[in-house]
Motif scaffolding. Structure first.
Motif, PDB file in Angstrom:
ATOM      1  N   HIS A 108      35.314  43.558  47.548  1.00 46.76           N
ATOM      2  CA  HIS A 108      35.099  44.454  46.412  1.00 46.76           C
ATOM      3  C   HIS A 108      33.688  44.323  45.841  1.00 46.76           C
ATOM      4  O   HIS A 108      33.132  45.293  45.320  1.00 46.76           O
ATOM      5  CB  HIS A 108      36.116  44.164  45.306  1.00 46.76           C
ATOM      6  N   THR A 109      33.122  43.132  45.904  1.00 46.50           N
ATOM      7  CA  THR A 109      31.803  42.913  45.312  1.00 46.50           C
ATOM      8  C   THR A 109      30.682  42.906  46.344  1.00 46.50           C
ATOM      9  O   THR A 109      29.513  43.021  45.978  1.00 46.50           O
ATOM     10  CB  THR A 109      31.763  41.571  44.557  1.00 46.50           C
ATOM     11  N   GLY A 110      31.025  42.737  47.611  1.00 46.71           N
ATOM     12  CA  GLY A 110      30.002  42.675  48.648  1.00 46.71           C
ATOM     13  C   GLY A 110      29.271  41.357  48.699  1.00 46.71           C
ATOM     14  O   GLY A 110      28.245  41.233  49.371  1.00 46.71           O
ATOM     15  N   ARG A 111      29.799  40.361  47.998  1.00 40.96           N
ATOM     16  CA  ARG A 111      29.155  39.052  47.928  1.00 40.96           C
ATOM     17  C   ARG A 111      30.208  37.951  47.920  1.00 40.96           C
ATOM     18  O   ARG A 111      31.336  38.169  47.480  1.00 40.96           O
ATOM     19  CB  ARG A 111      28.336  38.920  46.642  1.00 40.96           C
ATOM     20  N   PRO A 112      29.819  36.749  48.335  1.00 42.90           N
ATOM     21  CA  PRO A 112      30.715  35.604  48.148  1.00 42.90           C
ATOM     22  C   PRO A 112      30.906  35.320  46.660  1.00 42.90           C
ATOM     23  O   PRO A 112      30.044  35.641  45.835  1.00 42.90           O
ATOM     24  CB  PRO A 112      29.972  34.444  48.834  1.00 42.90           C
ATOM     25  N   ILE A 113      32.029  34.735  46.314  1.00 39.44           N
ATOM     26  CA  ILE A 113      32.289  34.362  44.921  1.00 39.44           C
ATOM     27  C   ILE A 113      31.256  33.337  44.470  1.00 39.44           C
ATOM     28  O   ILE A 113      30.924  32.399  45.194  1.00 39.44           O
ATOM     29  CB  ILE A 113      33.710  33.797  44.774  1.00 39.44           C
ATOM     30  N   SER A 114      30.727  33.538  43.271  1.00 44.76           N
ATOM     31  CA  SER A 114      29.709  32.644  42.728  1.00 44.76           C
ATOM     32  C   SER A 114      30.262  31.896  41.528  1.00 44.76           C
ATOM     33  O   SER A 114      31.063  32.431  40.756  1.00 44.76           O
ATOM     34  CB  SER A 114      28.472  33.451  42.305  1.00 44.76           C
ATOM     35  N   GLY A 115      29.809  30.669  41.363  1.00 48.67           N
ATOM     36  CA  GLY A 115      30.235  29.898  40.199  1.00 48.67           C
ATOM     37  C   GLY A 115      29.434  30.202  38.954  1.00 48.67           C
ATOM     38  O   GLY A 115      29.807  29.796  37.853  1.00 48.67           O
ATOM     39  N   THR A 116      28.322  30.926  39.104  1.00 44.37           N
ATOM     40  CA  THR A 116      27.439  31.172  37.959  1.00 44.37           C
ATOM     41  C   THR A 116      27.397  32.636  37.535  1.00 44.37           C
ATOM     42  O   THR A 116      27.000  32.934  36.412  1.00 44.37           O
ATOM     43  CB  THR A 116      26.005  30.724  38.289  1.00 44.37           C
ATOM     44  N   ILE A 117      27.783  33.561  38.422  1.00 47.32           N
ATOM     45  CA  ILE A 117      27.736  34.986  38.102  1.00 47.32           C
ATOM     46  C   ILE A 117      29.091  35.613  38.414  1.00 47.32           C
ATOM     47  O   ILE A 117      29.657  35.387  39.481  1.00 47.32           O
ATOM     48  CB  ILE A 117      26.648  35.721  38.915  1.00 47.32           C
ATOM     49  N   SER A 118      29.590  36.408  37.483  1.00 45.18           N
ATOM     50  CA  SER A 118      30.793  37.200  37.730  1.00 45.18           C
ATOM     51  C   SER A 118      30.344  38.592  38.159  1.00 45.18           C
ATOM     52  O   SER A 118      30.000  39.438  37.333  1.00 45.18           O
ATOM     53  CB  SER A 118      31.646  37.275  36.453  1.00 45.18           C
ATOM     54  N   TYR A 119      30.314  38.818  39.475  1.00 47.78           N
ATOM     55  CA  TYR A 119      29.769  40.068  39.998  1.00 47.78           C
ATOM     56  C   TYR A 119      30.713  41.243  39.733  1.00 47.78           C
ATOM     57  O   TYR A 119      31.935  41.100  39.826  1.00 47.78           O
ATOM     58  CB  TYR A 119      29.543  39.960  41.507  1.00 47.78           C
ATOM     59  N   PRO A 120      30.168  42.420  39.437  1.00 47.94           N
ATOM     60  CA  PRO A 120      31.013  43.615  39.302  1.00 47.94           C
ATOM     61  C   PRO A 120      31.443  44.135  40.671  1.00 47.94           C
ATOM     62  O   PRO A 120      30.754  43.953  41.672  1.00 47.94           O
ATOM     63  CB  PRO A 120      30.090  44.615  38.597  1.00 47.94           C
ATOM     64  N   SER A 121      32.585  44.796  40.694  1.00 50.50           N
ATOM     65  CA  SER A 121      33.075  45.420  41.920  1.00 50.50           C
ATOM     66  C   SER A 121      32.294  46.694  42.207  1.00 50.50           C
ATOM     67  O   SER A 121      31.587  47.231  41.344  1.00 50.50           O
ATOM     68  CB  SER A 121      34.557  45.761  41.776  1.00 50.50           C
ATOM     69  N   ILE A 122      32.446  47.210  43.422  1.00 50.79           N
ATOM     70  CA  ILE A 122      31.783  48.462  43.790  1.00 50.79           C
ATOM     71  C   ILE A 122      32.263  49.608  42.892  1.00 50.79           C
ATOM     72  O   ILE A 122      31.480  50.479  42.507  1.00 50.79           O
ATOM     73  CB  ILE A 122      32.020  48.792  45.286  1.00 50.79           C
ATOM     74  N   GLY A 123      33.546  49.586  42.510  1.00 52.35           N
ATOM     75  CA  GLY A 123      34.048  50.617  41.605  1.00 52.35           C
ATOM     76  C   GLY A 123      33.376  50.564  40.250  1.00 52.35           C
ATOM     77  O   GLY A 123      33.010  51.596  39.673  1.00 52.35           O
ATOM     78  N   SER A 124      33.185  49.355  39.728  1.00 55.08           N
ATOM     79  CA  SER A 124      32.535  49.208  38.426  1.00 55.08           C
ATOM     80  C   SER A 124      31.045  49.522  38.504  1.00 55.08           C
ATOM     81  O   SER A 124      30.465  50.045  37.544  1.00 55.08           O
ATOM     82  CB  SER A 124      32.749  47.791  37.890  1.00 55.08           C
ATOM     83  N   ILE A 125      30.415  49.207  39.631  1.00 53.93           N
ATOM     84  CA  ILE A 125      28.999  49.553  39.796  1.00 53.93           C
ATOM     85  C   ILE A 125      28.822  51.067  39.746  1.00 53.93           C
ATOM     86  O   ILE A 125      27.950  51.595  39.042  1.00 53.93           O
ATOM     87  CB  ILE A 125      28.451  48.984  41.117  1.00 53.93           C
ATOM     88  N   ILE A 126      29.662  51.788  40.482  1.00 54.37           N
ATOM     89  CA  ILE A 126      29.558  53.248  40.493  1.00 54.37           C
ATOM     90  C   ILE A 126      29.916  53.822  39.128  1.00 54.37           C
ATOM     91  O   ILE A 126      29.274  54.760  38.639  1.00 54.37           O
ATOM     92  CB  ILE A 126      30.441  53.826  41.611  1.00 54.37           C
ATOM     93  N   ALA A 127      30.928  53.246  38.473  1.00 55.64           N
ATOM     94  CA  ALA A 127      31.285  53.698  37.124  1.00 55.64           C
ATOM     95  C   ALA A 127      30.124  53.483  36.160  1.00 55.64           C
ATOM     96  O   ALA A 127      29.816  54.340  35.325  1.00 55.64           O
ATOM     97  CB  ALA A 127      32.525  52.951  36.637  1.00 55.64           C
ATOM     98  N   HIS A 128      29.465  52.341  36.270  1.00 53.01           N
ATOM     99  CA  HIS A 128      28.347  52.009  35.379  1.00 53.01           C
ATOM    100  C   HIS A 128      27.134  52.893  35.648  1.00 53.01           C
ATOM    101  O   HIS A 128      26.474  53.366  34.717  1.00 53.01           O
ATOM    102  CB  HIS A 128      27.983  50.538  35.571  1.00 53.01           C
ATOM    103  N   GLN A 129      26.839  53.130  36.922  1.00 53.36           N
ATOM    104  CA  GLN A 129      25.630  53.864  37.289  1.00 53.36           C
ATOM    105  C   GLN A 129      25.796  55.378  37.191  1.00 53.36           C
ATOM    106  O   GLN A 129      24.852  56.086  36.857  1.00 53.36           O
ATOM    107  CB  GLN A 129      25.213  53.497  38.714  1.00 53.36           C
ATOM    108  N   ARG A 130      26.994  55.878  37.492  1.00 50.05           N
ATOM    109  CA  ARG A 130      27.185  57.325  37.545  1.00 50.05           C
ATOM    110  C   ARG A 130      28.069  57.864  36.424  1.00 50.05           C
ATOM    111  O   ARG A 130      28.004  59.050  36.107  1.00 50.05           O
ATOM    112  CB  ARG A 130      27.808  57.729  38.893  1.00 50.05           C
ATOM    113  N   GLY A 131      28.920  57.017  35.853  1.00 47.56           N
ATOM    114  CA  GLY A 131      29.858  57.509  34.849  1.00 47.56           C
ATOM    115  C   GLY A 131      30.893  58.424  35.475  1.00 47.56           C
ATOM    116  O   GLY A 131      30.954  58.591  36.696  1.00 47.56           O
ATOM    117  N   SER A 132      31.728  59.024  34.663  1.00 40.72           N
ATOM    118  CA  SER A 132      32.713  59.968  35.189  1.00 40.72           C
ATOM    119  C   SER A 132      32.042  61.311  35.432  1.00 40.72           C
ATOM    120  O   SER A 132      30.975  61.605  34.894  1.00 40.72           O
ATOM    121  CB  SER A 132      33.883  60.126  34.217  1.00 40.72           C
TER     122      SER A 132
END
Length: 308
Positions: A2-26
């Motif tokens: 979902h995130t395209g990255r390994p899980i990190s202990g320091t960053i909570s990465y957004p999912s691809i759905g949230s990235i598109i929601a954030h960048q494009r909106g509805s």
């Protein structure tokens, strides 16, 4: 995946759905940007974006998101009075620059907006012709049909997953005896996706809608001790349809056992960059976790043969 990255202990990465929601909106004021038809988990979430880039989710296609329904005993009038009371409290509260509080307020405002009848009509699948619903097939197919209605309403990103009551008893993680009925799950997927593609095409929406079928690992050709097949991370298959792409058929090649990539490799970051480029998100841009820049993809590059 979902995130395209390994899980990190320091960053909570957004999912691809949230990235598109954030960048494009509805795509419409009448819809949220991100809906999950299935069960939520942390990897599907907004990560450091906060609640405003989160998702609505539902598990029952006939009812819509439970969080948008008024509890028993709460009338529309009572809900409206609660809204006025909340507005009065907010008006008497000093302004804040706390991003978490601002994100929470925005999420509440969005939830109240989409709890009305205008958005909830999208979940009335019985308004569709019976013949069309039959073409989509069973539970998973009805979820795909609902995804088309959500896209028409203006939802930018829809994730569809199977109900946990899988036809083969175990789902896609087919260890041991679960593999014996996996063909039933494949059949359900085939019927639903074929219906979705032809339905979108008939409505002239296919070129504007990217369909993605993906997993996070493959299966080795040999069986394990329990009669099923284990996990294989070295090579696996993803499917893209529509989205205005210049489709190439199969892209990439493995050896005869599908264990080793021998031509046109596509990494997970490359795949994510391809998705972003297809939906109008700049895959080279940086997001920000506070003051910390975070690239949208982990140095991914789109599959250039799918564009132009």
């Amino acid at each position: 995946m979902h995130t395209g990255r390994p899980i990190s202990g320091t960053i909570s990465y957004p999912s691809i759905g949230s990235i598109i929601a954030h960048q494009r909106g509805s795509a419409s004021d009448e819809a949220p940007p991100y809906v999950i038809i299935g069960y939520p988990n942390v990897t599907r979430g907004p990560g450091f974006f906060g609640a405003q880039a989160g998702y609505l989710y539902l598990t029952d296609t006939s009812r819509g998101p439970a969080g948008l329904s008024r509890p028993p005993g709460v009338s529309l009038d009572r809900q409206q009075r609660r809204g006025k009371f909340l507005s009065a409290l907010q008006a008497g509260t000093p302004p804040t620059d706390d991003p978490k509080l601002k994100s929470y307020d925005a999420a509440i405002e969005q939830s109240l907006k989409f709890s009305g009848p205008a958005f909830n009509r999208v979940f009335e699948l019985d308004q569709e012709p019976g013949s069309l619903r039959q073409r989509y097939g069973g539970e998973f197919g009805q979820r795909c049909l609902l995804s088309r209605r959500l896209v028409e309403q203006g939802v930018r990103f829809v994730e569809v997953s199977h109900n946990l009551n899988f036809l083969n008893g175990t789902g896609w993680d087919a260890h041991n005896q679960g593999i014996l009925q996996q063909h039933e799950l494949i059949k359900e997927l085939d019927i639903a996706v074929a219906a979705l593609i032809t339905d979108l095409e008939s409505r002239k929406l296919l070129d504007k809608t990217l369909i993605v079928i993906t997993t996070e690992f493959g299966r080795p050709p040999e069986f394990d001790g329990g009669g099923g097949r284990g996990h294989q991370g070295s090579a696996f298959t993803c499917v893209l349809a529509g989205g205005g792409l210049k489709h190439q058929g199969a892209w990439g090649q493995t050896d005869e056992l599908s264990k080793k990539i021998v031509a046109n490799p596509v990494s997970v970051p490359d795949f994510f960059a391809t998705l972003c480029a297809a939906v109008g998100v700049d895959y080279r841009a940086n997001l920000h976790d506070g003051d910390r820049p975070v690239p949208i993809t982990d140095q991914g590059v789109p599959i250039k043969h799918l564009f132009g």
